[in-house]
Design an enzyme around this catalytic site. Structure first.
Site, PDB file in Angstrom:
ATOM      1  N   CYS A 120      -0.240  -0.817   1.279  1.00 26.46           N
ATOM      2  CA  CYS A 120      -0.305   0.275   0.288  1.00 26.46           C
ATOM      3  C   CYS A 120      -1.221  -0.006  -0.893  1.00 26.46           C
ATOM      4  O   CYS A 120      -2.042   0.831  -1.266  1.00 26.46           O
ATOM      5  CB  CYS A 120       1.089   0.573  -0.255  1.00 26.46           C
ATOM      6  SG  CYS A 120       2.467   0.085   0.761  1.00 26.46           S
ATOM      7  N   GLU A 123       8.761 -17.757   2.949  1.00 26.65           N
ATOM      8  CA  GLU A 123       7.605 -16.911   3.247  1.00 26.65           C
ATOM      9  C   GLU A 123       6.465 -17.788   3.727  1.00 26.65           C
ATOM     10  O   GLU A 123       6.087 -18.749   3.061  1.00 26.65           O
ATOM     11  CB  GLU A 123       7.186 -16.116   2.025  1.00 26.65           C
ATOM     12  CG  GLU A 123       5.919 -15.292   2.211  1.00 26.65           C
ATOM     13  CD  GLU A 123       6.001 -14.344   3.394  1.00 26.65           C
ATOM     14  OE1 GLU A 123       5.213 -14.523   4.346  1.00 26.65           O
ATOM     15  OE2 GLU A 123       6.855 -13.442   3.380  1.00 26.65           O
ATOM     16  N   GLU A 171       1.561  24.558 -10.164  1.00 29.15           N
ATOM     17  CA  GLU A 171       2.322  25.772 -10.472  1.00 29.15           C
ATOM     18  C   GLU A 171       2.401  26.705  -9.266  1.00 29.15           C
ATOM     19  O   GLU A 171       3.266  27.589  -9.217  1.00 29.15           O
ATOM     20  CB  GLU A 171       1.706  26.497 -11.665  1.00 29.15           C
ATOM     21  CG  GLU A 171       0.365  27.120 -11.403  1.00 29.15           C
ATOM     22  CD  GLU A 171      -0.169  27.885 -12.616  1.00 29.15           C
ATOM     23  OE1 GLU A 171       0.625  28.582 -13.271  1.00 29.15           O
ATOM     24  OE2 GLU A 171      -1.376  27.766 -12.897  1.00 29.15           O
ATOM     25  N   ASP A 178      10.747  -2.913   7.893  1.00 24.89           N
ATOM     26  CA  ASP A 178       9.999  -2.510   9.081  1.00 24.89           C
ATOM     27  C   ASP A 178      10.507  -3.168  10.356  1.00 24.89           C
ATOM     28  O   ASP A 178      10.314  -2.637  11.451  1.00 24.89           O
ATOM     29  CB  ASP A 178       8.511  -2.853   8.903  1.00 24.89           C
ATOM     30  CG  ASP A 178       7.829  -1.964   7.877  1.00 24.89           C
ATOM     31  OD1 ASP A 178       8.521  -1.114   7.275  1.00 24.89           O
ATOM     32  OD2 ASP A 178       6.613  -2.122   7.665  1.00 24.89           O
ATOM     33  N   LYS A 232      -5.049  -0.643  -0.058  1.00 22.19           N
ATOM     34  CA  LYS A 232      -5.532   0.608   0.532  1.00 22.19           C
ATOM     35  C   LYS A 232      -5.761   1.661  -0.544  1.00 22.19           C
ATOM     36  O   LYS A 232      -6.786   2.342  -0.557  1.00 22.19           O
ATOM     37  CB  LYS A 232      -4.513   1.115   1.556  1.00 22.19           C
ATOM     38  CG  LYS A 232      -4.815   2.495   2.111  1.00 22.19           C
ATOM     39  CD  LYS A 232      -3.605   3.052   2.832  1.00 22.19           C
ATOM     40  CE  LYS A 232      -2.490   3.353   1.857  1.00 22.19           C
ATOM     41  NZ  LYS A 232      -1.249   3.814   2.539  1.00 22.19           N
ATOM     42  N   TYR A 234      -1.046   7.901  10.068  1.00 20.58           N
ATOM     43  CA  TYR A 234      -1.567   8.003   8.702  1.00 20.58           C
ATOM     44  C   TYR A 234      -2.515   6.863   8.357  1.00 20.58           C
ATOM     45  O   TYR A 234      -3.469   7.056   7.596  1.00 20.58           O
ATOM     46  CB  TYR A 234      -0.424   8.107   7.688  1.00 20.58           C
ATOM     47  CG  TYR A 234       0.373   6.847   7.469  1.00 20.58           C
ATOM     48  CD1 TYR A 234       0.025   5.949   6.478  1.00 20.58           C
ATOM     49  CD2 TYR A 234       1.495   6.566   8.247  1.00 20.58           C
ATOM     50  CE1 TYR A 234       0.754   4.789   6.266  1.00 20.58           C
ATOM     51  CE2 TYR A 234       2.239   5.419   8.041  1.00 20.58           C
ATOM     52  CZ  TYR A 234       1.866   4.532   7.056  1.00 20.58           C
ATOM     53  OH  TYR A 234       2.582   3.383   6.849  1.00 20.58           O
ATOM     54  N   CYS A 263       2.709  -4.558   2.017  1.00 21.57           N
ATOM     55  CA  CYS A 263       2.357  -3.550   1.009  1.00 21.57           C
ATOM     56  C   CYS A 263       1.395  -4.100  -0.031  1.00 21.57           C
ATOM     57  O   CYS A 263       0.353  -3.503  -0.308  1.00 21.57           O
ATOM     58  CB  CYS A 263       3.625  -3.029   0.334  1.00 21.57           C
ATOM     59  SG  CYS A 263       3.293  -1.857  -0.988  1.00 21.57           S
ATOM     60  N   GLU A 315      -6.214   7.535   6.912  1.00 21.32           N
ATOM     61  CA  GLU A 315      -6.576   7.009   5.597  1.00 21.32           C
ATOM     62  C   GLU A 315      -7.823   6.140   5.668  1.00 21.32           C
ATOM     63  O   GLU A 315      -8.737   6.266   4.838  1.00 21.32           O
ATOM     64  CB  GLU A 315      -5.408   6.211   5.024  1.00 21.32           C
ATOM     65  CG  GLU A 315      -4.245   7.099   4.598  1.00 21.32           C
ATOM     66  CD  GLU A 315      -3.005   6.318   4.193  1.00 21.32           C
ATOM     67  OE1 GLU A 315      -2.200   6.847   3.426  1.00 21.32           O
ATOM     68  OE2 GLU A 315      -2.838   5.165   4.655  1.00 21.32           O
ATOM     69  N   HIS A 324       0.519  25.797 -16.595  1.00 19.30           N
ATOM     70  CA  HIS A 324      -0.736  26.507 -16.353  1.00 19.30           C
ATOM     71  C   HIS A 324      -1.867  25.941 -17.213  1.00 19.30           C
ATOM     72  O   HIS A 324      -1.652  25.600 -18.372  1.00 19.30           O
ATOM     73  CB  HIS A 324      -0.537  27.991 -16.682  1.00 19.30           C
ATOM     74  CG  HIS A 324      -1.717  28.839 -16.351  1.00 19.30           C
ATOM     75  ND1 HIS A 324      -2.064  29.164 -15.057  1.00 19.30           N
ATOM     76  CD2 HIS A 324      -2.647  29.408 -17.154  1.00 19.30           C
ATOM     77  CE1 HIS A 324      -3.146  29.912 -15.079  1.00 19.30           C
ATOM     78  NE2 HIS A 324      -3.528  30.075 -16.350  1.00 19.30           N
TER      79      HIS A 324
END
Length: 451
Positions: free
Chosen positions: A47, A34, A441, A302, A50, A176, A42, A180, A436
């Site tokens: 994610c 990496e 519901e 991805d 954010k 999206y 993410c 967002e 409820h």
């Protein structure tokens, strides 16, 4: 031939880490390389941060609603630097967790840029390693259209590290991520405009959802400009930015944020040294088992451009690890009925077919739809409405899709995802007793088709 590793994973994002950990747990000798940050998009610029910023923006709603419940509050003050510092601390904690997950699983973690130099060879910072199989999990990267002044714009990569909250923001895009971030910037106090070159944002989502969210965002004062696109960006003497639109209009802002798509991260990966082919969109071509056109190389997440969601990358990583090293546990990833959420304000939750997709697939469709003001808002002057919708096959009674716009939509849709995966019918929804009083519901009390 003896290899240094059974599996060499390039990319320590969600999919790569999942594949590496479980492959090692199944007894394989595994390495992960990496070059940026552990946890991938993410955890670091997607994610997780954010959602933390969405929580921060949502506090404004809670403060506005408080008076209706008898609370008298002094005028609140928001400090961007505090939010970002706290966010950074949490991301650093998660980076450490990912590191421990890998190391404690027996994975060799190599922090550096990996480049494939042959069918079974990877080079990391000048050191070469051999591997029986190579797994590419390098993810995606935001892209900005090639217009004059593009270097003046930012993307989601930079938005999480802004030194201050811009006073005026132009958000460009209709997906999206654009929706967002427009909600985040506006909720935290920025004067925000969302520009999209199409007629209506969130292409591919249910038409009722798209229209309903548009109406709710307009109620909140978000400036939505459709059929609008930027031709060039210029920096003015005072440091602000002037965006010239293709229709000749000029808009001035302190920040231009682009969310107009992502590309596969293949930079300097060395694919030219392999037999790996790309598809017509530029993503790595794979078969149903994530096998590329090179026998020793696989790809997930991805970078293959299939379903670009973190839980999907996790499932793909697990599938690869099981197929290669624990075949008796292998199960293919099911891409049908994947629940998903958009953390707009109000948020979206959706699973299954849209009304449009169901009709296109040839189903005879019944639609059950409800719009109502949430109970929490009845003691306030806020007129926001929640949307709930079921798309049902009129011949089999099977529920084909569930869609919601409103508070906690993501939380509610997760349970409905299980119902759709199990093949639930509308009768079974009707026979389920509701909790409820909740908004949820409503999904089991929709009795009369709206069309």
């Amino acid at each position: 031939m003896a290899y240094d590793f059974d599996l060499f994973v390039i990319g320590a994002g969600s999919g790569g880490v999942r594949a590496a950990r479980f492959a090692a747990g199944f007894g394989a000798k595994v390495a992960v390389a990496e070059s940026r940050y552990l946890g991938g998009t993410c955890v670091n610029v997607g994610c997780v941060p954010k959602k933390l910023l969405v929580y921060g923006a949502h506090v404004a709603d809670e403060l506005e609603q408080a008076a209706g419940f008898g609370w008298t509050l002094e005028e609140g003050h928001f400090d961007w630097s505090t939010l970002i510092a706290n966010k950074n601390r949490e991301i650093e904690r998660l980076n450490g967790i990912y590191r421990n997950l890998l190391v404690n699983s027996g994975v060799s973690l190599l922090q550096g840029h990996a480049r494939i130099t042959g069918a079974n060879e990877v080079e990391v910072d000048g050191q070469r390693y051999s591997a029986e199989r190579i797994l590419i999990a390098t993810g995606g990267w935001p892209q900005v259209p090639d217009i004059p002044g593009k270097e003046l714009a930012i993307t989601s990569n930079e938005a999480f590290y802004l030194k201050a909250l811009p006073r005026r923001v132009l958000v460009v895009g209709g997906g999206y991520i654009a929706v967002e971030f427009a909600g985040i910037f506006q909720g935290l106090g920025a004067d925000t405009t969302l520009l999209y070159r199409g007629d209506l944002f969130l292409r591919g989502f249910d038409g009722s959802v798209r229209t309903h969210l548009k109406e709710e965002l307009e109620k909140r004062g978000l400036d939505l400009q459709f059929n609008a696109d930027i031709q060039r960006i210029d920096k003015l003497e005072d440091g602000s930015l002037k965006a010239t639109l293709k229709d000749g209009r000029e808009l001035v802002a302190d920040c231009v944020f682009y969310a107009t798509g992502r590309r596969p991260m293949l930079d300097n990966l060395g694919l030219e040294n392999t037999g790996v082919e790309l598809d017509e969109r530029g993503y790595i071509r794979v078969d149903e088992q994530y096998q590329t056109t090179a026998p020793s190389i696989l790809a997930i997440g991805d970078v293959i451009g299939r379903v670009q969601l973190t839980p999907v990358a996790l499932a793909e990583g697990m599938a690869v690890a099981r197929r290669l090293f624990k075949p008796e546990q292998y199960r293919p990833v099911d891409y049908q009925n994947i629940p998903t959420a958009v953390f707009s304000q109000p948020p979206i939750g959706t699973v299954g077919l849209t009304e449009e997709q169901a009709l296109e697939a040839g189903h005879k469709v019944q639609v059950f739809e409800s719009r109502f003001r949430a109970m929490k808002l009845t003691l306030t002057d806020i007129q926001e409405k929640t949307l709930m919708k079921l798309v049902v096959d009129a011949e089999t009674d099977k529920v084909l899709g569930c869609h919601m716009v409103g508070p906690d939509a993501g939380e509610i849709i997760q349970g409905l995802g299980i119902a759709l995966k199990a093949g639930a019918t509308k009768q079974q929804f009707d026979e389920t007793i509701g909790v409820h009083p909740t908004a949820a519901e409503e999904f089991v009390t929709l009795r009369t088709p709206t069309r």
